[in-house]
Design an enzyme around this catalytic site. Structure first.
Site, short mmCIF file in Angstrom:
data_model
loop_
_atom_site.label_atom_id
_atom_site.label_comp_id
_atom_site.label_asym_id
_atom_site.label_seq_id
_atom_site.Cartn_x
_atom_site.Cartn_y
_atom_site.Cartn_z
N HIS A 132 0.84 -1.21 0.00
CA HIS A 132 0.00 0.00 0.00
C HIS A 132 0.87 1.26 0.00
O HIS A 132 0.62 2.21 -0.73
CB HIS A 132 -0.87 0.05 1.26
CG HIS A 132 -1.87 -1.06 1.37
ND1 HIS A 132 -1.84 -1.98 2.38
CD2 HIS A 132 -2.95 -1.38 0.61
CE1 HIS A 132 -2.84 -2.82 2.26
NE2 HIS A 132 -3.53 -2.49 1.18
N GLY A 175 -1.84 -2.09 -7.47
CA GLY A 175 -0.71 -3.00 -7.40
C GLY A 175 -0.89 -4.19 -8.33
O GLY A 175 -1.99 -4.72 -8.49
N GLN A 228 -7.33 -7.50 -11.27
CA GLN A 228 -8.02 -6.26 -10.90
C GLN A 228 -7.56 -5.10 -11.78
O GLN A 228 -8.37 -4.29 -12.23
CB GLN A 228 -7.72 -5.95 -9.42
CG GLN A 228 -8.24 -4.64 -8.92
CD GLN A 228 -8.17 -4.57 -7.41
OE1 GLN A 228 -9.04 -5.09 -6.72
NE2 GLN A 228 -7.14 -3.95 -6.88
N ARG A 260 -4.02 -9.95 4.35
CA ARG A 260 -4.46 -11.27 4.81
C ARG A 260 -3.33 -12.11 5.40
O ARG A 260 -3.60 -13.09 6.10
CB ARG A 260 -5.12 -12.04 3.68
CG ARG A 260 -6.49 -11.49 3.28
CD ARG A 260 -7.19 -12.39 2.29
NE ARG A 260 -8.58 -12.02 2.09
CZ ARG A 260 -9.02 -11.26 1.09
NH1 ARG A 260 -8.18 -10.79 0.18
NH2 ARG A 260 -10.31 -10.99 0.98
P1 AMP Z 1 -6.13 -4.01 -0.80
O1 AMP Z 1 -6.15 -3.11 0.40
O2 AMP Z 1 -5.60 -5.37 -0.52
O3 AMP Z 1 -7.45 -4.00 -1.54
O4 AMP Z 1 -5.08 -3.38 -1.80
C1 AMP Z 1 -5.11 -2.03 -2.18
C2 AMP Z 1 -4.14 -1.80 -3.32
O5 AMP Z 1 -2.84 -2.18 -2.89
C3 AMP Z 1 -4.48 -2.65 -4.55
O6 AMP Z 1 -4.22 -1.88 -5.72
C4 AMP Z 1 -3.52 -3.80 -4.42
O7 AMP Z 1 -3.18 -4.38 -5.67
C5 AMP Z 1 -2.32 -3.11 -3.82
N1 AMP Z 1 -1.46 -4.10 -3.17
C6 AMP Z 1 -1.82 -5.02 -2.25
N2 AMP Z 1 -0.77 -5.80 -1.92
C7 AMP Z 1 0.28 -5.35 -2.64
C8 AMP Z 1 1.65 -5.73 -2.76
N3 AMP Z 1 2.16 -6.73 -2.06
N4 AMP Z 1 2.43 -5.04 -3.61
C9 AMP Z 1 1.93 -4.01 -4.34
N5 AMP Z 1 0.66 -3.60 -4.27
C10 AMP Z 1 -0.17 -4.25 -3.45
#
Ligand code: AMP
Length: 267
Positions: free
Chosen positions: A23, A133, A139, A173
């Site tokens: 994030h 990400g 997505q 997670r």
């Molecule tokens: P989330 O809170 O899991 O819905 O993720 C929010 C954003 O952070 C989304 O665009 C995800 O793809 C990105 N994201 C989550 N994990 C990672 C990671 N390990 N590396 C890069 N981006 C990430």
């Protein structure tokens, strides 16, 4: 006057919170490339199916606020559920085809939920740039398509997957994993590494690659495969031969926690 009307550029990072370096990498990019950096934090109920982990999804708002402040995020938008979905809400955005493959096959309706909330966030925030990400590769494909199809005036920017030292892709997670599960979770990245090596050494059969990955995951007692995919990164359709660009992606339950990872390969 709104920031957009006064000529300022706005960068948006949509998230579900419980921030980690993945994030933060998006936030840093939004911070450095725009006048105003906006981060949304909303655990979007309509992208979870009944029985999935909506209730167990990790949350820590105070810590997230601190981290966003440290990064000099201008606006942390944390809407209430009813603000986004009032009682009478009944619209869904469906990015057809692309939403049904990979994660969409095991989580029907998931990407409708994602596309709907992201469209709403685009309308509310009106960003010039939005940051996603590549850990959630599908997505990014779905959102890009939606933004183009619905004429959103926003540039979709994607950034690489941020990983733990042992290779595990960072994910909110991961905090749900027990010590044994955390150790078993290494099999996701390890199996992708083996696949990449095989492709580099000349393997072109997508089925052989899927089998290699399945065999590595099968060695972990705590892991259960949801899917293993070798697909076209544009259409997300499964391929039989690895040539040009291919997306190798997988979803694995480690204990009760479902984890995903992927790698883009070029031959
Ligand atoms: P989330 O809170 O899991 O819905 O993720 C929010 C954003 O952070 C989304 O665009 C995800 O793809 C990105 N994201 C989550 N994990 C990672 C990671 N390990 N590396 C890069 N981006 C990430």
């Amino acid at each position: 006057m709104s920031h957009r009307a006064s000529g300022k550029t706005i960068g948006l990072v949509p998230t579900m919170g419980y921030f980690h370096e993945g994030h933060l990498s998006l936030m840093r990019a939004a911070r450095s490339e725009n006048d105003i950096a906006v981060v949304s934090l909303f655990v979007n109920p309509i992208q979870f199916r009944p029985g999935e982990d909506l209730d167990r999804y990790p949350r820590d708002l105070n810590r997230d606020v601190e981290l966003a402040l440290d990064l000099e995020v201008d606006i942390l938008f944390v809407p209430e559920g009813t603000e986004i979905y009032p009682k009478e809400f009944c619209t869904r955005i469906s990015v057809q085809g692309l939403s049904d493959r990979l994660c969409g096959e095991s989580r029907p309706g998931h990407f409708q939920g994602v596309a709907t909330v992201v469209a709403k966030l685009f309308h509310i925030v009106q960003p010039h740039r939005a940051y996603f990400g590549l850990k959630d590769f599908q997505q990014t494909v779905v959102i890009r398509r939606m933004a183009q199809d619905l004429n959103f005036d926003v540039k979709i920017i994607t950034l690489p997957t941020v990983r733990e030292k042992d290779g595990l892709a960072m994910s909110s997670r991961n905090s749900c994993l027990s010590a044994d599960e955390r150790s078993a979770a290494r099999c996701l990245k390890e199996s992708l590494d083996i696949a990449v090596l095989q492709i580099r050494e000349g393997e072109r059969s997508a089925d052989s690659i899927r089998t290699i990955i399945r065999e590595r995951i099968a060695r972990e007692k705590l892991a259960r495969i949801d899917y293993v995919s070798v697909s076209s990164p544009k259409s997300l359709q499964e391929v039989s031969v690895v040539e040009g660009e291919a997306l190798v992606a997988l979803a694995v339950f480690v204990g009760r926690t479902r984890l995903i990872d992927n790698v883009l390969v070029r031959t």
